[in-house]
Design an enzyme around this catalytic site. Sequence first.
Site, short mmCIF file in Angstrom:
data_model
loop_
_atom_site.label_atom_id
_atom_site.label_comp_id
_atom_site.label_asym_id
_atom_site.label_seq_id
_atom_site.Cartn_x
_atom_site.Cartn_y
_atom_site.Cartn_z
N ARG A 1 0.85 -1.21 0.00
CA ARG A 1 0.00 0.00 0.00
C ARG A 1 0.88 1.26 0.00
NH1 ARG A 1 -1.96 -3.70 -1.00
NH2 ARG A 1 -3.60 -4.89 0.04
N CYS B 1 -10.41 -0.76 4.56
CA CYS B 1 -9.59 -0.96 5.77
C CYS B 1 -8.96 0.36 6.20
CB CYS B 1 -8.50 -1.99 5.51
SG CYS B 1 -9.19 -3.65 5.42
N GLU C 1 -4.04 3.25 6.73
CA GLU C 1 -3.98 3.04 5.27
C GLU C 1 -4.76 4.17 4.59
OE1 GLU C 1 -4.77 -0.96 3.92
OE2 GLU C 1 -5.83 -0.22 2.15
C1 LIG Z 1 -15.62 -1.24 0.57
C2 LIG Z 1 -14.17 -0.97 0.26
C3 LIG Z 1 -13.29 -2.04 0.09
C4 LIG Z 1 -11.94 -1.80 -0.20
N1 LIG Z 1 -11.10 -2.87 -0.36
C5 LIG Z 1 -9.80 -2.64 -0.65
C6 LIG Z 1 -8.90 -3.75 -0.83
O1 LIG Z 1 -9.26 -4.91 -0.74
N2 LIG Z 1 -7.60 -3.46 -1.12
C7 LIG Z 1 -7.15 -2.18 -1.25
O2 LIG Z 1 -5.96 -1.99 -1.53
N3 LIG Z 1 -7.98 -1.13 -1.06
C8 LIG Z 1 -9.28 -1.32 -0.78
N4 LIG Z 1 -10.12 -0.25 -0.60
C9 LIG Z 1 -9.57 1.13 -0.62
C10 LIG Z 1 -9.62 1.84 -1.99
O3 LIG Z 1 -10.71 1.40 -2.78
C11 LIG Z 1 -8.31 1.68 -2.76
O4 LIG Z 1 -7.22 2.19 -2.04
C12 LIG Z 1 -8.38 2.39 -4.12
O5 LIG Z 1 -7.27 2.02 -4.88
C13 LIG Z 1 -8.42 3.92 -4.01
O6 LIG Z 1 -8.72 4.45 -5.29
P1 LIG Z 1 -9.50 5.82 -5.44
O7 LIG Z 1 -9.61 6.12 -6.88
O8 LIG Z 1 -10.76 5.79 -4.69
O9 LIG Z 1 -8.46 6.80 -4.77
P2 LIG Z 1 -8.77 8.08 -3.86
O10 LIG Z 1 -9.33 7.63 -2.56
O11 LIG Z 1 -9.54 9.07 -4.62
O12 LIG Z 1 -7.29 8.62 -3.63
C14 LIG Z 1 -6.33 7.85 -2.95
C15 LIG Z 1 -4.97 8.54 -3.11
O13 LIG Z 1 -4.58 8.52 -4.48
C16 LIG Z 1 -4.38 9.84 -4.99
N5 LIG Z 1 -4.84 9.82 -6.39
C17 LIG Z 1 -6.01 9.32 -6.87
N6 LIG Z 1 -6.04 9.39 -8.21
C18 LIG Z 1 -4.87 9.97 -8.59
C19 LIG Z 1 -4.30 10.32 -9.85
N7 LIG Z 1 -4.94 10.11 -11.01
N8 LIG Z 1 -3.07 10.91 -9.86
C20 LIG Z 1 -2.40 11.15 -8.71
N9 LIG Z 1 -2.89 10.85 -7.49
C21 LIG Z 1 -4.11 10.25 -7.44
C22 LIG Z 1 -5.18 10.74 -4.07
O14 LIG Z 1 -4.63 12.05 -4.02
C23 LIG Z 1 -5.00 10.02 -2.73
O15 LIG Z 1 -3.76 10.35 -2.16
C24 LIG Z 1 -11.47 -0.46 -0.31
C25 LIG Z 1 -12.37 0.61 -0.13
C26 LIG Z 1 -13.70 0.36 0.15
C27 LIG Z 1 -14.64 1.53 0.32
#
Ligand SMILES: Cc1cc2nc3c(=O)[nH]c(=O)nc-3n(C[C@H](O)[C@H](O)[C@H](O)COP(=O)(O)OP(=O)(O)OC[C@H]3O[C@@H](n4cnc5c(N)ncnc54)[C@H](O)[C@@H]3O)c2cc1C
Length: 303
Positions: free
Chosen positions: A177, A226, A296
Amino acid sequence: MKISSDILKQLAARTKGQCRFREPMSRHTSFRIGGPADLLVVPADEADLQNLLAGIYRSGVPCLVLGNGTNLLVLDGGIRGVVIKMTAGFRQAERKENTLKVGAGYALPRLVEGSAEMSLAGLEWGVGIPGSVGGALVMNAGAYGGQMSDIVKKVWGYTRSGDRLTLRAGQINFGYRHSEYPEGYVITGTELEMLEGRKNRIKSAMEQWMKKRQRNQPLSLPSAGCIFKNPVNDSARRLIGVAGLRGKKIGGAKVSSKHANFIVNHGGARAADVLKLIEIIKERTYKTIGIELTPEVKTVGEP
Ligand SMILES: Cc1cc2nc3c(=O)[nH]c(=O)nc-3n(C[C@H](O)[C@H](O)[C@H](O)COP(=O)(O)OP(=O)(O)OC[C@H]3O[C@@H](n4cnc5c(N)ncnc54)[C@H](O)[C@@H]3O)c2cc1C
């Protein structure tokens, strides 16, 4: 820090994309929590993004990049400056043999499904992770023994001053992560190296893992997945349970009884409630078990 509304208006005028002033971030996070962003922009395409970044850089206004907001806790005071939402204009995907070129705004669940349909293996673990490809590349998202860095060949995007920059996977220092990009880097796309697989095997792994999620995770309530990273050879979920915090509530936030490493918004939670719970969990697990948990989820914005 208050940002001049004239500067924000000038930045909004530079983009062809959607712009919203004083936009509640609770509309853009899976937690359904977060105060207003001064200006939220959804760039229409790469040229639009580049132009916007150049303007932001010159004006010195702070900027946050947002994907699907599924790993974020946005504080109640909201976000000063510009939030760039990387979704609509960055959803292209292209296959060449076993290589996929995918835009940062592509939804990870859609990519996982699409890869399975094309009998491409390597992303099955991503089933049920609700992020964007860009967010998954920053978080090095993963589950069930797989993670983004297993398949990433290259990542491209723009530096904070609007210059195009492509990085090879080896330059990103991926870890659990964890990833390292230049400060202010905005990812616009990636090249993924997939493996040719058997559709029925890929789909059966996905089905099995989706069922496991449904059994173990509180998917009907808003959360950010998480809250803490797992310590080496242990699980944060187990440790929080041992510390006796399952079901603990502060305001509208609650440690899930189903999965203790999830904090859920069971109605009207504020970021301050979640932060307080995070502090209690950290303190209690350290006192009772001697292990310091690391979040995380990323916390951003002003209290
Ligand atoms: C129900 C649920 C289950 C989940 N299960 C998992 C799991 O099993 N494993 C796991 O790893 N995660 C899990 N997650 C967490 C999450 O979905 C992941 O970390 C996902 O990859 C985040 O993507 P996002 O687009 O929502 O990022 P965001 O939450 O929008 O951003 C996360 C970070 O990335 C940066 N960012 C986003 N897009 C860009 C871009 N294009 N360029 C530069 N920076 C950027 C943001 O500034 C921030 O720092 C879960 C979340 C939920 C709600």
